[in-house]
Design a protein around this motif. Structure first.
Motif, PDB file in Angstrom:
ATOM      1  N   GLN A  19      -5.794  -0.689  -7.952  1.00 59.51           N
ATOM      2  CA  GLN A  19      -5.392  -1.049  -6.594  1.00 59.51           C
ATOM      3  C   GLN A  19      -4.016  -0.474  -6.252  1.00 59.51           C
ATOM      4  N   GLN A  20      -3.093  -0.576  -7.207  1.00 58.76           N
ATOM      5  CA  GLN A  20      -1.751  -0.037  -6.991  1.00 58.76           C
ATOM      6  C   GLN A  20      -1.806   1.488  -6.826  1.00 58.76           C
ATOM      7  N   LEU A  21      -2.592   2.150  -7.659  1.00 54.40           N
ATOM      8  CA  LEU A  21      -2.726   3.606  -7.580  1.00 54.40           C
ATOM      9  C   LEU A  21      -3.280   4.043  -6.229  1.00 54.40           C
ATOM     10  N   GLU A  22      -4.337   3.353  -5.799  1.00 55.96           N
ATOM     11  CA  GLU A  22      -4.990   3.711  -4.536  1.00 55.96           C
ATOM     12  C   GLU A  22      -4.028   3.570  -3.361  1.00 55.96           C
ATOM     13  N   GLU A  23      -3.260   2.494  -3.344  1.00 54.74           N
ATOM     14  CA  GLU A  23      -2.329   2.255  -2.243  1.00 54.74           C
ATOM     15  C   GLU A  23      -1.225   3.312  -2.196  1.00 54.74           C
ATOM     16  N   ILE A  24      -0.675   3.656  -3.368  1.00 57.65           N
ATOM     17  CA  ILE A  24       0.398   4.648  -3.426  1.00 57.65           C
ATOM     18  C   ILE A  24      -0.125   6.028  -3.026  1.00 57.65           C
ATOM     19  N   LEU A  25      -1.294   6.396  -3.548  1.00 59.77           N
ATOM     20  CA  LEU A  25      -1.872   7.706  -3.234  1.00 59.77           C
ATOM     21  C   LEU A  25      -2.248   7.808  -1.760  1.00 59.77           C
ATOM     22  N   PHE A  26      -2.790   6.737  -1.206  1.00 58.23           N
ATOM     23  CA  PHE A  26      -3.166   6.741   0.218  1.00 58.23           C
ATOM     24  C   PHE A  26      -1.938   6.976   1.095  1.00 58.23           C
ATOM     25  N   ALA A  27      -0.847   6.322   0.732  1.00 56.25           N
ATOM     26  CA  ALA A  27       0.401   6.477   1.494  1.00 56.25           C
ATOM     27  C   ALA A  27       0.931   7.913   1.421  1.00 56.25           C
ATOM     28  N   LYS A  28       0.537   8.637   0.386  1.00 57.98           N
ATOM     29  CA  LYS A  28       0.985  10.018   0.215  1.00 57.98           C
ATOM     30  C   LYS A  28      -0.048  11.030   0.719  1.00 57.98           C
ATOM     31  N   GLY A  29      -1.094  10.519   1.396  1.00 54.23           N
ATOM     32  CA  GLY A  29      -2.066  11.418   1.997  1.00 54.23           C
ATOM     33  C   GLY A  29      -3.232  11.812   1.111  1.00 54.23           C
ATOM     34  N   TYR A  30      -3.430  11.086   0.015  1.00 55.12           N
ATOM     35  CA  TYR A  30      -4.525  11.391  -0.901  1.00 55.12           C
ATOM     36  C   TYR A  30      -5.601  10.299  -0.854  1.00 55.12           C
ATOM     37  N   SER A  31      -6.849  10.719  -0.898  1.00 54.92           N
ATOM     38  CA  SER A  31      -7.944   9.764  -1.057  1.00 54.92           C
ATOM     39  C   SER A  31      -8.280   9.669  -2.541  1.00 54.92           C
ATOM     40  N   THR A  32      -8.999   8.627  -2.930  1.00 55.94           N
ATOM     41  CA  THR A  32      -9.328   8.431  -4.345  1.00 55.94           C
ATOM     42  C   THR A  32     -10.831   8.255  -4.536  1.00 55.94           C
ATOM     43  N   ILE A  33     -11.301   8.723  -5.667  1.00 55.71           N
ATOM     44  CA  ILE A  33     -12.684   8.460  -6.094  1.00 55.71           C
ATOM     45  C   ILE A  33     -12.573   7.646  -7.384  1.00 55.71           C
ATOM     46  N   ILE A  34     -12.979   6.386  -7.308  1.00 59.01           N
ATOM     47  CA  ILE A  34     -12.827   5.473  -8.449  1.00 59.01           C
ATOM     48  C   ILE A  34     -14.151   5.397  -9.215  1.00 59.01           C
ATOM     49  N   CYS A  35     -14.095   5.724 -10.494  1.00 56.41           N
ATOM     50  CA  CYS A  35     -15.300   5.790 -11.330  1.00 56.41           C
ATOM     51  C   CYS A  35     -15.229   4.753 -12.445  1.00 56.41           C
ATOM     52  N   ASN A  36     -16.127   3.786 -12.424  1.00 58.51           N
ATOM     53  CA  ASN A  36     -16.192   2.747 -13.447  1.00 58.51           C
ATOM     54  C   ASN A  36     -17.133   3.204 -14.560  1.00 58.51           C
TER      55      ASN A  36
END
Length: 335
Positions: free
Chosen positions: A81-98
């Motif tokens: 969750q922390q990673l996604e929020e920081i990356l989003f703020a920097k203009g990056y989307s995330t693909i989370i793989c469980n």
């Protein structure tokens, strides 16, 4: 509604087009005040960048892949969750793989992420040392390891909580508050974090003149096994002097607390208990659970900062960043 160009944004903000570009891409030098001013204009105008053109021009997807072994785990989900929020703020989307802790699933996800052209990869925990060799000779995908030992340390940046410190201080706390026969409860000894916690526990015993013996000081347990409760009772029967347990994580600690209560073994009067992760649940149990708190915000910030440096070919490889932990004392370890 007017469609604003990057040139319009620059004119309104009173800066150059190059500066607007640097702010949008979070790349290059600009002041915090300039960044704030440009982002405010972008928000007010509703400016939308043509990401397809940008991606082609810069050979970037502005997407980061995140591999996580178990998204239901409190620590893992918190970090993600922390990673996604920081990356989003920097203009990056995330693909989370469980990956569900499965090697085949992990390998499949790695190929999928590579096929999607992710700019970078963040790998969280796992029992086996991690290695990723891109099948594309044109683009080597940079990656960061969190709590998972990389096979080739020279290829990445390894970020970890100070698991040794957490275990050492927990064992010390048990001993200093009167425990003469402390035990470490763990489900595996393969992961980097597990090895460090076991080492910290052993060293704390050694410091206090207690000779570690696996038969008396190591409770190997699987909370998903139907024999879990019986294994615990068998261990306690063989080691009736057990008076303190450091659990490798809060989930095991909470299950132990439940079973100990069921068999009228009071915590902390008979056996003191300390977990690891400081999950929210531990604050509401009776007794409340003492635990080791990891700084997930700092871990995530280090991970994003290090990965973006590697993506922009600025960061140094082969580094290790160790993040301090803190011991949170509650009722389960205090009489």
């Amino acid at each position: 509604m007017k469609n604003y160009s990057i040139k319009d944004i620059a004119e309104i903000a009173g800066v150059s087009v190059a500066t607007v570009s640097r702010v949008i891409n979070d790349n290059g030098r600009f002041s915090a005040e300039t960044r704030k001013k440009v982002l405010k204009v972008i928000e007010e105008t509703g400016y939308k960048m043509n990401y397809s053109a940008k991606n082609l021009r810069m050979n970037k997807s502005f997407t980061i892949g995140i591999l996580v072994p178990d998204i239901s785990n409190y620590f893992f989900s918190d970090v993600v969750q922390q990673l996604e929020e920081i990356l989003f703020a920097k203009g990056y989307s995330t693909i989370i793989c469980n990956t569900s802790r499965g090697l085949e699933k992990e390998l499949a996800y790695l190929r999928i992420l590579e096929g999607k052209g992710v700019d970078g990869l963040i790998v969280i925990s796992g029992a086996e040392a991690f290695e990723f060799t891109s099948s594309s000779a044109e683009k080597k995908i940079p990656y960061i390891c969190i709590d998972r030992e990389p096979k080739k340390k020279e290829d990445t940046v390894f970020i970890s909580s100070n698991h040794y410190q957490g275990a050492f201080e927990s064992a010390e706390e048990l001993i200093q508050t009167g425990c003469q026969h402390p035990v470490i409860a763990m489900h595996n000894q393969k992961s980097t974090s597990a090895k460090e916690r076991l080492k910290g526990f052993k060293d704390a015993l050694k410091k206090n003149s207690i000779t570690f013996n696996a038969k008396h000081h190591l409770l190997s347990i699987d909370i998903e096994s139907s024999d879990f409760e019986q294994d615990l009772l068998t261990f306690l029967k063989k080691n009736p002097s057990t008076d303190g347990i450091f659990s490798i994580n809060d989930l095991i600690a909470l299950e132990l607390m439940l079973r100990l209560k069921k068999h009228h073994i009071p915590v902390p009067q008979k056996i003191k208990l300390i977990g690891f992760d400081d999950t929210d649940t531990g604050k509401y149990t009776s007794p409340t659970l003492s635990s080791v708190k990891q700084n997930t915000e700092l871990i995530a910030n280090h991970a994003v900062e290090s990965l973006l440096e590697l993506i922009n070919k600025k960061g140094a490889l082969g580094r290790q960043i160790v993040v301090p932990v803190s011991l949170v004392l509650r009722e389960s370890s205090n009489v």
